[in-house]
Write a protein that holds these residues in place. Structure first.
Motif, PDB file in Angstrom:
ATOM      1  N   ARG A 144      34.363  32.922  36.451  1.00 28.26           N
ATOM      2  CA  ARG A 144      35.273  32.715  35.320  1.00 28.26           C
ATOM      3  C   ARG A 144      35.238  31.247  34.894  1.00 28.26           C
ATOM      4  N   LEU A 178      33.718  35.282  32.917  1.00 26.32           N
ATOM      5  CA  LEU A 178      34.868  35.722  32.131  1.00 26.32           C
ATOM      6  C   LEU A 178      35.475  34.498  31.448  1.00 26.32           C
ATOM      7  N   PRO A 179      36.239  34.708  30.369  1.00 27.35           N
ATOM      8  CA  PRO A 179      36.945  33.556  29.787  1.00 27.35           C
ATOM      9  C   PRO A 179      38.099  33.133  30.686  1.00 27.35           C
ATOM     10  N   THR A 181      42.005  31.737  31.480  1.00 30.70           N
ATOM     11  CA  THR A 181      43.262  32.358  31.019  1.00 30.70           C
ATOM     12  C   THR A 181      44.267  31.316  30.514  1.00 30.70           C
ATOM     13  N   ASP A 199      44.988  40.799  28.279  1.00 29.63           N
ATOM     14  CA  ASP A 199      43.815  41.376  27.601  1.00 29.63           C
ATOM     15  C   ASP A 199      42.533  40.569  27.840  1.00 29.63           C
ATOM     16  N   LEU A 200      42.673  39.325  28.345  1.00 23.99           N
ATOM     17  CA  LEU A 200      41.463  38.535  28.617  1.00 23.99           C
ATOM     18  C   LEU A 200      40.604  39.195  29.697  1.00 23.99           C
ATOM     19  N   ASP A 202      39.877  42.220  29.725  1.00 23.38           N
ATOM     20  CA  ASP A 202      39.028  43.227  29.066  1.00 23.38           C
ATOM     21  C   ASP A 202      37.644  42.681  28.747  1.00 23.38           C
ATOM     22  N   ASP A 203      37.515  41.370  28.778  1.00 21.14           N
ATOM     23  CA  ASP A 203      36.197  40.785  28.528  1.00 21.14           C
ATOM     24  C   ASP A 203      35.175  41.276  29.555  1.00 21.14           C
ATOM     25  N   GLU A 205      34.737  44.257  30.330  1.00 19.79           N
ATOM     26  CA  GLU A 205      34.086  45.430  29.708  1.00 19.79           C
ATOM     27  C   GLU A 205      32.929  44.975  28.815  1.00 19.79           C
ATOM     28  N   ARG A 206      33.142  43.866  28.088  1.00 19.61           N
ATOM     29  CA  ARG A 206      32.068  43.335  27.240  1.00 19.61           C
ATOM     30  C   ARG A 206      30.868  42.938  28.100  1.00 19.61           C
ATOM     31  N   ILE A 207      31.155  42.284  29.236  1.00 22.71           N
ATOM     32  CA  ILE A 207      30.072  41.838  30.125  1.00 22.71           C
ATOM     33  C   ILE A 207      29.336  43.054  30.705  1.00 22.71           C
ATOM     34  N   TYR A 237      47.200  40.778  34.158  1.00 22.93           N
ATOM     35  CA  TYR A 237      45.781  40.390  34.096  1.00 22.93           C
ATOM     36  C   TYR A 237      45.006  40.841  35.339  1.00 22.93           C
TER      37      TYR A 237
END
Ligand SMILES: Cc1ncc(COP(=O)(O)O)c(C=O)c1O
Length: 442
Positions: A144, A178-179, A181, A199-200, A202-203, A205-207, A237
């Protein structure tokens, strides 16, 4: 004639200090020569109140007699035993005691000598575990931004602090992040967990969509990011991260090197937040910072996946000369006994509201743009001087030292994490002196 430098008494040249502005330090050294409970004594005879438990590690305070005696006795009885293919009783005893206070589901302990080594060990176990269960394509590691996982190559690869990464080449391949927080515009001056930012997670899922779950071994995060200035996880989170990892067969590692051993008011942050990872890394407070030691805690499922094949074969090709070192193990046992006997984790929980109110009383001080806290961790973020980031907070650190309190700074953030034995009067003293320092800062 030889031109070799001859060290004189008190010559400061030879020691290349870690994470220190060496030239500046050596012009005006700050030296501690003794410590007892909540205080250091400086080389010029002043008392300094420890607002940081050394480096987030002396959770029971300094020079505690039980720990000192355990080390002395062990050194005289069994100084060292080979760590590979041999054992000694205290390492087994400590593993049992550690698992006894570890979060539900953690059943095995692998010993290391530091937080950095715990991180490398956990990352290697994660990849080797995936292979052991027939998921050998899962080699990718996800960290992260703003994460700190020590200074070895695995740790700086999954870590997210630019200065710890940019000087050291290409790092590990196959890492993503991840981004972070930190959302000051929405969450500044939160008491405890901030409202916004679940919701951060959820990134992830993008990865997963980018790399495919079949390539990802593990995610590693600090439950509370400590070294980049105390970033408390937004509400929901960690739960979300756990959910997504489980859904995709990705291991979740909590790096509890700072948050372990009562820092949040629970034995581990895992207990505090009620979210269970697959592995926990710890160090620091394991021996009260007195002797280097770390550990990786794992579930039975992870450990047992390695326990197949012929019994005479080594199951995990990993370990350190000092894994479970007798003197470290003795220090660890005495430390855990001290925590239990004095109820220090409960004490931290009871003091947390007092700590919170004291810290947040600084919100109107000059230059303060945020105050954050959890358990006995706190941070005060300052507005940076234009064009000279870090300078203002570092000046606060120097002024605080002169005023008789030890704080830490990272960027323009003041971080504090006092020993869990701190009294309410000492919290008042720490925060009161910090207030005076902040009011005088340029
Ligand atoms: C979360 C975390 N992981 C790992 C480490 C590294 O520990 P060590 O300095 O013992 O190698 C630290 C140190 O502060 C830490 O805070």
């Amino acid at each position: 004639m030889s031109t070799r430098h001859t060290p004189a008494p008190n010559d400061l040249r030879a020691f290349w200090m870690p994470f220190t502005a060496n030239r500046q330090f050596k012009k005006a050294p700050r030296m501690f020569v003794r410590a007892e409970r909540m205080h250091y004594t400086t080389s010029d005879g002043r008392q300094v109140l420890d607002g940081t438990a050394g480096l987030w590690c002396c959770n029971a305070g300094h020079c505690r007699p039980r720990i000192t005696a355990a080390i002395q006795e062990q050194a005289a009885e069994l100084d060292y035993a080979p760590a590979f293919q041999m054992g000694h009783p205290k390492a087994f005893e400590l593993a049992n005691r550690l698992i006894g206070i570890a979060p539900e589901g953690m059943e095995h302990a692998f010993f290391t000598n530091s937080g950095s080594e715990s991180v490398e060990t956990a990352l290697k176990i994660a990849i080797a575990y995936q292979r052991a269960i027939g998921q050998g394509t899962r080699t990718r590691l996800i960290g992260r931004e703003r994460g700190y996982h020590g200074v070895n190559f695995g740790g700086i690869s999954v870590g997210g602090i630019v200065n710890n990464r940019k000087f050291f080449g290409t790092l590990l391949a196959g890492v993503d992040h991840l981004p972070h927080t930190h959302l000051p515009a929405r969450n500044a001056f939160s008491k405890g967990q901030p409202e916004h930012g679940a919701d951060l997670a959820d990134d992830l899922e993008r990865i997963v969509t980018l790399h495919d779950a079949s390539t990802i071994a593990a995610v590693i995060v600090e439950p509370v990011a400590g070294s980049t200035g105390v970033l408390v996880p937004p509400k929901g989170y960690l739960e979300r991260l756990r959910e997504i990892c489980t859904k995709h067969g990705i291991l979740l590692i909590f790096d509890e090197v700072i948050t372990g051993f009562g820092r949040t008011g629970a034995p581990f942050a895992t207990d505090f937040y009620g979210v269970t990872p697959d592995m926990i890394t710890c160090a620091k407070g394991l021996t009260n910072g007195v002797i280097p030691m770390g550990a990786v805690l794992t579930t039975a499922a992870i450990h047992d996946a390695f326990m197949s094949g012929a019994e005479h074969l080594i199951e995990l090709f990993h370990g350190y000369t000092y894994s479970g070192n007798p003197i470290a193990a003795a220090a660890g046992l005495a430390t855990l006994e001290t925590y239990a006997e004095e109820g220090l984790f409960e004490r931290a929980a009871a003091l947390a509201p007092v700590w919170q109110e004291a810290l947040h009383s600084l919100r109107d001080c000059r230059h303060v743009i945020d105050v954050r806290n959890q358990g006995l961790i706190g941070a005060v973020e300052l507005e940076p001087i234009a064009g000279a980031p870090t300078k203002r907070a570092f000046q606060a650190f120097l002024d605080a030292y002169d005023a008789g309190i030890l704080i830490r700074t990272t960027g323009d953030i003041i971080a504090m994490s006092p020993p869990l034995i701190i009294s309410e009067a000492e919290i008042d003293e720490l925060v009161g002196k910090l207030r005076d320092v902040l009011q005088r800062l340029e």
